[in-house]
Design a protein around this motif. Structure first.
Motif, PDB file in Angstrom:
ATOM      1  N   ILE A 110       0.768  -1.047  -0.080  1.00  0.00           N
ATOM      2  CA  ILE A 110       0.053   0.065   0.027  1.00  0.00           C
ATOM      3  C   ILE A 110       1.032   1.246  -0.050  1.00  0.00           C
ATOM      4  N   ASP A 111       0.597   2.172  -0.886  1.00  0.00           N
ATOM      5  CA  ASP A 111       1.531   3.443  -1.026  1.00  0.00           C
ATOM      6  C   ASP A 111       0.936   4.335  -0.220  1.00  0.00           C
ATOM      7  N   ALA A 112       1.983   4.960   0.622  1.00  0.00           N
ATOM      8  CA  ALA A 112       1.428   5.809   1.749  1.00  0.00           C
ATOM      9  C   ALA A 112       2.232   7.288   1.667  1.00  0.00           C
ATOM     10  N   ARG A 113       2.706   7.344   0.465  1.00  0.00           N
ATOM     11  CA  ARG A 113       3.547   8.639   0.148  1.00  0.00           C
ATOM     12  C   ARG A 113       2.788   9.819   0.638  1.00  0.00           C
ATOM     13  N   LEU A 114       3.593  11.119   0.987  1.00  0.00           N
ATOM     14  CA  LEU A 114       3.038  12.240   1.410  1.00  0.00           C
ATOM     15  C   LEU A 114       3.037  13.248   0.261  1.00  0.00           C
ATOM     16  N   ALA A 115       2.189  14.371   0.017  1.00  0.00           N
ATOM     17  CA  ALA A 115       2.447  15.443  -0.591  1.00  0.00           C
ATOM     18  C   ALA A 115       1.461  16.580   0.088  1.00  0.00           C
ATOM     19  N   ARG A 116       1.509  17.671  -0.594  1.00  0.00           N
ATOM     20  CA  ARG A 116       0.507  18.740  -0.066  1.00  0.00           C
ATOM     21  C   ARG A 116      -0.773  18.505  -0.612  1.00  0.00           C
ATOM     22  N   ARG A 117      -1.748  19.039  -0.003  1.00  0.00           N
ATOM     23  CA  ARG A 117      -3.120  18.983  -0.435  1.00  0.00           C
ATOM     24  C   ARG A 117      -3.129  19.478  -2.014  1.00  0.00           C
ATOM     25  N   ASP A 118      -4.087  18.397  -2.683  1.00  0.00           N
ATOM     26  CA  ASP A 118      -4.531  18.830  -3.937  1.00  0.00           C
ATOM     27  C   ASP A 118      -3.352  18.184  -5.012  1.00  0.00           C
ATOM     28  N   ALA A 119      -2.244  17.710  -4.529  1.00  0.00           N
ATOM     29  CA  ALA A 119      -1.183  17.325  -5.433  1.00  0.00           C
ATOM     30  C   ALA A 119      -1.904  15.947  -6.155  1.00  0.00           C
ATOM     31  N   THR A 138     -23.238  17.748 -12.730  1.00  0.00           N
ATOM     32  CA  THR A 138     -22.420  18.372 -11.626  1.00  0.00           C
ATOM     33  C   THR A 138     -22.086  17.395 -10.463  1.00  0.00           C
ATOM     34  N   GLY A 139     -20.794  17.304 -10.294  1.00  0.00           N
ATOM     35  CA  GLY A 139     -20.227  16.407  -9.225  1.00  0.00           C
ATOM     36  C   GLY A 139     -19.171  16.872  -8.419  1.00  0.00           C
ATOM     37  N   PHE A 140     -19.337  16.778  -7.022  1.00  0.00           N
ATOM     38  CA  PHE A 140     -18.378  17.163  -6.232  1.00  0.00           C
ATOM     39  C   PHE A 140     -17.520  15.988  -5.772  1.00  0.00           C
ATOM     40  N   LEU A 141     -16.252  16.084  -6.033  1.00  0.00           N
ATOM     41  CA  LEU A 141     -15.500  14.841  -5.803  1.00  0.00           C
ATOM     42  C   LEU A 141     -14.521  15.105  -4.627  1.00  0.00           C
ATOM     43  N   PHE A 142     -14.381  14.004  -3.720  1.00  0.00           N
ATOM     44  CA  PHE A 142     -13.316  14.091  -2.439  1.00  0.00           C
ATOM     45  C   PHE A 142     -12.759  12.900  -2.349  1.00  0.00           C
ATOM     46  N   MET A 143     -11.529  13.028  -2.488  1.00  0.00           N
ATOM     47  CA  MET A 143     -10.380  12.067  -2.377  1.00  0.00           C
ATOM     48  C   MET A 143      -9.509  12.159  -1.117  1.00  0.00           C
ATOM     49  N   ILE A 144      -9.002  10.775  -1.021  1.00  0.00           N
ATOM     50  CA  ILE A 144      -8.007  10.571   0.141  1.00  0.00           C
ATOM     51  C   ILE A 144      -7.137   9.782  -0.359  1.00  0.00           C
ATOM     52  N   THR A 145      -6.010   9.529   0.116  1.00  0.00           N
ATOM     53  CA  THR A 145      -4.871   8.426  -0.073  1.00  0.00           C
ATOM     54  C   THR A 145      -4.439   8.067   1.246  1.00  0.00           C
ATOM     55  N   PRO A 146      -4.004   6.837   1.269  1.00  0.00           N
ATOM     56  CA  PRO A 146      -3.351   6.133   2.718  1.00  0.00           C
ATOM     57  C   PRO A 146      -2.466   7.097   3.485  1.00  0.00           C
ATOM     58  N   GLY A 147      -1.645   7.963   2.579  1.00  0.00           N
ATOM     59  CA  GLY A 147      -1.075   8.711   3.361  1.00  0.00           C
ATOM     60  C   GLY A 147      -1.829   9.989   4.053  1.00  0.00           C
ATOM     61  N   GLU A 706      11.678  12.593 -12.092  1.00  0.00           N
ATOM     62  CA  GLU A 706      11.124  12.737 -10.837  1.00  0.00           C
ATOM     63  C   GLU A 706      11.814  11.765  -9.975  1.00  0.00           C
ATOM     64  N   LEU A 707      12.323  12.011  -8.822  1.00  0.00           N
ATOM     65  CA  LEU A 707      13.045  11.288  -7.783  1.00  0.00           C
ATOM     66  C   LEU A 707      12.196  11.237  -6.655  1.00  0.00           C
ATOM     67  N   ARG A 708      11.986  10.122  -6.113  1.00  0.00           N
ATOM     68  CA  ARG A 708      11.119  10.294  -4.679  1.00  0.00           C
ATOM     69  C   ARG A 708      12.104   9.397  -3.847  1.00  0.00           C
ATOM     70  N   PRO A 709      12.964   9.847  -3.172  1.00  0.00           N
ATOM     71  CA  PRO A 709      14.007   9.206  -2.219  1.00  0.00           C
ATOM     72  C   PRO A 709      13.092   8.722  -0.956  1.00  0.00           C
ATOM     73  N   SER A 710      12.242   9.367  -0.654  1.00  0.00           N
ATOM     74  CA  SER A 710      11.289   8.843   0.575  1.00  0.00           C
ATOM     75  C   SER A 710       9.919   9.213   0.243  1.00  0.00           C
ATOM     76  N   ASP A 711       9.046   8.530   1.231  1.00  0.00           N
ATOM     77  CA  ASP A 711       7.632   9.040   0.970  1.00  0.00           C
ATOM     78  C   ASP A 711       7.291  10.594   0.993  1.00  0.00           C
ATOM     79  N   ALA A 712       8.202  11.224   1.765  1.00  0.00           N
ATOM     80  CA  ALA A 712       8.033  12.557   2.270  1.00  0.00           C
ATOM     81  C   ALA A 712       8.512  13.614   1.014  1.00  0.00           C
ATOM     82  N   LEU A 713       9.410  13.158   0.286  1.00  0.00           N
ATOM     83  CA  LEU A 713      10.142  14.217  -0.584  1.00  0.00           C
ATOM     84  C   LEU A 713      10.188  13.655  -2.054  1.00  0.00           C
ATOM     85  N   VAL A 714       9.870  14.683  -2.830  1.00  0.00           N
ATOM     86  CA  VAL A 714      10.044  14.538  -4.430  1.00  0.00           C
ATOM     87  C   VAL A 714      10.886  15.525  -4.845  1.00  0.00           C
ATOM     88  N   VAL A 715      11.696  15.288  -5.653  1.00  0.00           N
ATOM     89  CA  VAL A 715      12.844  16.215  -6.470  1.00  0.00           C
ATOM     90  C   VAL A 715      12.455  15.910  -8.028  1.00  0.00           C
TER      91      VAL A 715
END
Length: 900
Positions: A110-119, A138-147, A706-715
């Motif tokens: 299960i992928d639990a990487r982090l990013a700011r809201r709306d990423a 018309t549709g109102f979408l609400f999304m969530i990730t494991p992170g 795009e490099l993702r060295p950790s779940d919290a960091l993207v370069v």
């Protein structure tokens, strides 16, 4: 003998005709057989019965009706989801609760990487979409990730998406040894619906994106190529009455900006350090359960990322997307989205970046100030960067069968200061001048549903205070655009749309003359009998219209046919974006899609399109044939290949208001490649090469990693290089009676060889879902060298006469400029046009959402720039210059607090 390039005209019409014939045949193509739409009951619960903690352990969840039977959208359309997924819905007095359980046989995956809201990142996702209007559009979408990454999107017109829409809602997730769970709390105050006694029937869709297998599955089946998105939803039944919620949200803010900028000590307006504190307010008020008023006082957009640096040598205005939150949110009701076509020159009737734009009157220093300045001619100016928005309000929602939208904004009059310094007397002559008038901007939109027919109307209006004589000479007093549009489905597969609008602009004769000669119109063209510049006019009118026939549903085939026209006098640029007028066009598109995994591909599609355009005088100024092939491999790599051909055609814009010219034929080839987005290292590359019969070339290469060295960091790093050569780059137009063949004006062109390089580097560090740091830097450099100057010697010419070889004499001056004697008895002139420009843009944004809807920002923006007139791209010099040019630094602190 007909050349290959000229023969392309016949090929263009042949392919366009074939495309149109395809569209006629598409109506007989089969569509996917769909299952009946599912229905789910929302069980009522008391206030406080649900604790949003990501664990569905309350008794109400156990007894709630279960939504199951998810069906794949990709990669195997119609197949069951490989991992069981269930969803439940509860309805409380003031909120809707949604519980989703995503079973996973490999919970460690299960992928639990982090990013700011709306990423928009590729990861596991659980999504609920609510059509609370129940209109299938018309549709109102609400999304969530494991992170814990939240995202919300507003869908409108069935398929269009407003990614900037934001709501205040809560959600929690948990992971365990068998999968993960998402528990949503969606306040009714964040939705739009019809209140009153039940039962109520809303549209409902659940979506699961399974990261490891890349399966996208829907609770209510959505076949590939099926018409629409919201219209494919299942049904949510709300058995009890729905209240009219009290919806009042107030978001006051306080901000302070500290600016350190370079300047001259002699400049009386120069301040090495400037401090600008400000406060403002955003308000959202629910007038009814379906109509909302948004208002803002003294809005602040300091946290918005700056537009990228570009060099523009064309006569067309550059388009930059709207990024300011107040104007991006809730724009769905104002949309006028075309359904088909390749004509990119159609007017965009609402472009909110006109509100608060940079002051438009740039020549405001009186001639006497230069006289007072003495021999050195030193004149200093202090001009506001943007017009100040005093306030803005936006009304949107539904009233019965009608959707309504109203936007109004007022910008204040802006004054610039100037000072002329006379070195001989050591005196300063100073003054002030208006550079932007007090202005009011209004946009209105309504759409009504009558059975399957949708009819709409729209209006934009700009009113300016032109009581000042200088402003009256430069600005139109009123500018209005009004029109109608209609949508009509034909069967289950086709959609017919039509849109028409008229414009009326009034002002002084001087301002109206400027509008007539502006680049979208060029009514001063001397060899166009259907046009004509009238310097006595005080008003300008015109119209635009388009008709689309679009095949929106089919197992494999989709496409469209469009006819569009914009009259020479149409003007939408006061509150819209218009590249040109005087154009009628016809184009067609046909696309074949294979959505199922076959052979090497998960899916693939191929499309063919063709079109042509004419002025109202019959000059054929447009033509294009394009083919595209794209697909996704089973390895989840994406590939794309496209080719375009443009035949010879007339060009009524090359001389920028002068006589007609002839554009040479060209062909181009583009390649695209991107790797599996699930990996910790993701790359993409694209390239395009264009060549024309006169030697016009353009090679553009862009890549990225795009490099993702950790779940919290993207370069990410995205370099790009563009190399261009144009033998007929416009240089200048000079009045000269000797140029009788071109109506007494000499139109000078040159061979331009240009190279632009850029590198966009970004770091996204998310400490937790509501606390993030973004770093961005973009160095850019561009050089251009001119040679082989030439002259458009007659109207309609394809090849121009080159100075020094075919006519006249060329002398290279010691300072790098070029002196040209045209050789026909006309006056000699000097050109100095080489250039090298460089810039470095950077910013850092620390964002902390310390409670839902409330945020703290700390922003650092830096801008550096330099210029050289040698036209050489010297890597060492320009790289050093990017770091030695004196920077402008802006530090911003902003706090906003949501009260609701």
């Amino acid at each position: 003998m007909t050349s290959m390039w000229e023969g392309g005209n016949a090929f263009l019409f042949l392919v366009s005709g074939i495309s149109a014939c395809w569209l006629v045949a598409l109506a007989a193509c089969p569509v996917f057989a769909q299952k009946p739409k599912p229905t789910l009951m929302a069980f009522p619960v008391e206030a406080g019965a649900i604790r949003v903690d990501g664990v569905l352990d309350e008794p109400a969840w156990v007894s709630a009706e279960v939504g199951a039977g998810f069906v794949q959208y990709v990669p195997n359309p119609g197949a069951p989801l490989t991992e069981p997924t269930e969803a439940r819905v509860l309805i409380g007095p003031s909120a809707l609760y949604v519980g989703m359980r995503m079973t996973d046989s490999q919970p460690d995956g299960i992928d639990a990487r982090l990013a700011r809201r709306d990423a928009g990142i590729v990861t596991d996702r659980a999504i609920v979409v609510l059509d609370s209007y129940g209109d299938g559009r018309t549709g109102f979408l609400f999304m969530i990730t494991p992170g814990g990454i939240q995202r919300d999107v507003l869908f409108f017109d069935d398929t269009e998406a407003d990614l900037s829409w934001d709501a205040v809602w809560d959600v929690a997730t948990t992971r365990d040894e068998t999968g993960w769970t998402a528990e949503f709390e969606i306040p009714l105050a964040q939705l739009r619906y019809t209140s009153g006694p039940g039962p109520h029937r809303w549209g409902l869709q659940f979506v699961r994106v399974h990261f490891r297998t890349q399966e996208v599955s829907y609770w209510s089946e959505r076949p590939p190529n099926a018409a629409g998105y919201v219209s494919q939803f299942g049904t949510l039944v709300l058995p009890s009455a729905l209240p009219t919620p009290r919806r009042l949200e107030v978001v006051p803010y306080a901000a302070a900006a500290l600016t350190r900028a370079p300047g001259e000590a002699a400049d009386p307006f120069y301040e090495a350090t400037g401090l600008a504190p400000r406060v403002g307010l955003d308000l959202k008020l629910g007038l009814t359960s379906a109509v909302t008023l948004n208002a803002t006082l003294n809005p602040d957009f300091g946290q918005v990322e700056a537009d990228p640096a570009q060099v523009n040598l064309s006569g067309f205005e550059l388009f930059f997307p709207e990024q300011r939150p107040f104007f991006t949110e809730g724009t769905d009701v104002f949309s006028l989205t075309p359904r088909s076509g390749v004509n990119t020159d159609r007017p965009q009737l609402l472009y909110t970046r006109r509100i608060g734009r940079s002051p438009q009157r740039t020549a405001f220093v009186p001639t006497s100030a230069f006289d007072d300045a003495g021999d050195d001619g030193t004149v200093y100016t202090d001009v506001p960067q943007q017009s100040t928005i005093l306030g803005a309000a936006k009304l949107s929602g539904r009233v019965g069968r009608f959707s309504v939208g109203l936007l109004n904004a007022t910008t204040r009059a802006e004054t610039a200061r100037f000072a002329a310094f006379d070195a001989s007397t050591n005196q300063v002559a100073d003054g002030r001048a208006l550079v932007e008038p007090l202005s009011n901007y209004l946009a209105g939109r309504t759409r009504g549903t009558f059975g399957t027919t949708v009819v709409g109307g729209f209006l934009t209006s700009v009113l300016r205070d032109t009581s000042d004589p200088d402003i009256d000479a430069a600005f139109a007093t009123t500018a209005t655009v009004a029109g109608l549009d209609v949508e009509q489905p034909v069967g289950d597969q086709w959609l017919l749309t039509a849109q028409t609008a008229g414009s009326a602009t009034t002002g002084s004769a001087s301002a109206t003359a400027d509008l007539q000669q502006a680049f979208p119109r060029l009514l001063q063209r001397p060899d166009a009998p259907h046009l004509g510049l009238d310097t006595t006019r005080t008003s300008l009118t015109g119209w635009t219209a388009e008709v689309n026939a679009v095949k929106i549903d089919g197992a494999h085939w989709t496409g469209g046919l469009q006819v569009a026209a914009t009259s020479p006098g149409f003007d939408a640029n006061a509150l819209g974006f218009q590249r040109r007028a005087d154009l009628a066009s016809v184009d067609a598109r046909a696309t074949y899609t294979e959505p199922s995994a076959r052979g090497l591909f998960q899916s693939w599609s191929a499309s063919l399109l063709g079109g042509s355009g004419w002025t109202f005088g019959g000059e054929r100024v447009g033509g294009l044939v394009s083919a595209d092939l794209s697909g996704q491999l089973r390895s989840f790599w994406d590939l794309g290949l496209s080719a375009e051909f443009e035949p010879r055609r007339d060009d009524d814009r090359l001389t920028r208001g002068g006589p007609l010219a002839r554009q040479d034929a060209s062909s181009s080839l583009s390649l695209r490649l991107s790797t599996d987005a699930r990996r910790s290292v993701v790359g993409f590359a694209s390239g395009q090469h264009l060549r024309s019969e006169l030697g016009r070339v353009r090679t553009a290469i862009e890549g990225g990693v795009e490099l993702r060295p950790s779940d919290a960091l993207v370069v990410s790093l995205e370099p790009s290089v563009v190399v261009e050569g144009d033998p007929r780059q416009y240089v200048t137009a000079l009045a000269d009676p000797a140029a009788q063949a071109t109506f007494g004006t000499r139109y000078v062109f040159g061979q331009l060889d240009a190279t632009s390089v850029a590198l966009a580097a970004r770091v996204d560090w998310t400490f937790m879902p509501r606390l993030s740091l973004q770093l961005f830097v973009r160095p850019f450099a561009s050089r251009g060298q001119f040679s082989a100057f030439k002259e458009a010697n007659r109207p309609g010419a394809l090849r121009f006469l080159e100075y020094g070889t075919e006519r006249g004499r060329v002398t290279e001056n010691a300072d790098g400029s070029t002196r040209i004697d045209p050789g026909d008895g006309g006056a000699a002139f000097t050109l100095a046009r080489d250039f090298t420009v460089r810039s470095l843009q950077g910013n850092a944004v620390l964002r902390w959402e310390y409670r839902p809807g409330s945020a703290f920002f700390f922003v650092w923006q830096q801008q550096r720039g330099g210029f050289a007139d040698d036209g050489r791209l010297r890597v060492g010099r320009d790289l050093r210059g990017l770091f030695t040019d004196t920077p402008t630094n802006v530090f911003l602190v902003k706090v906003s607090h949501w009260i609701g």
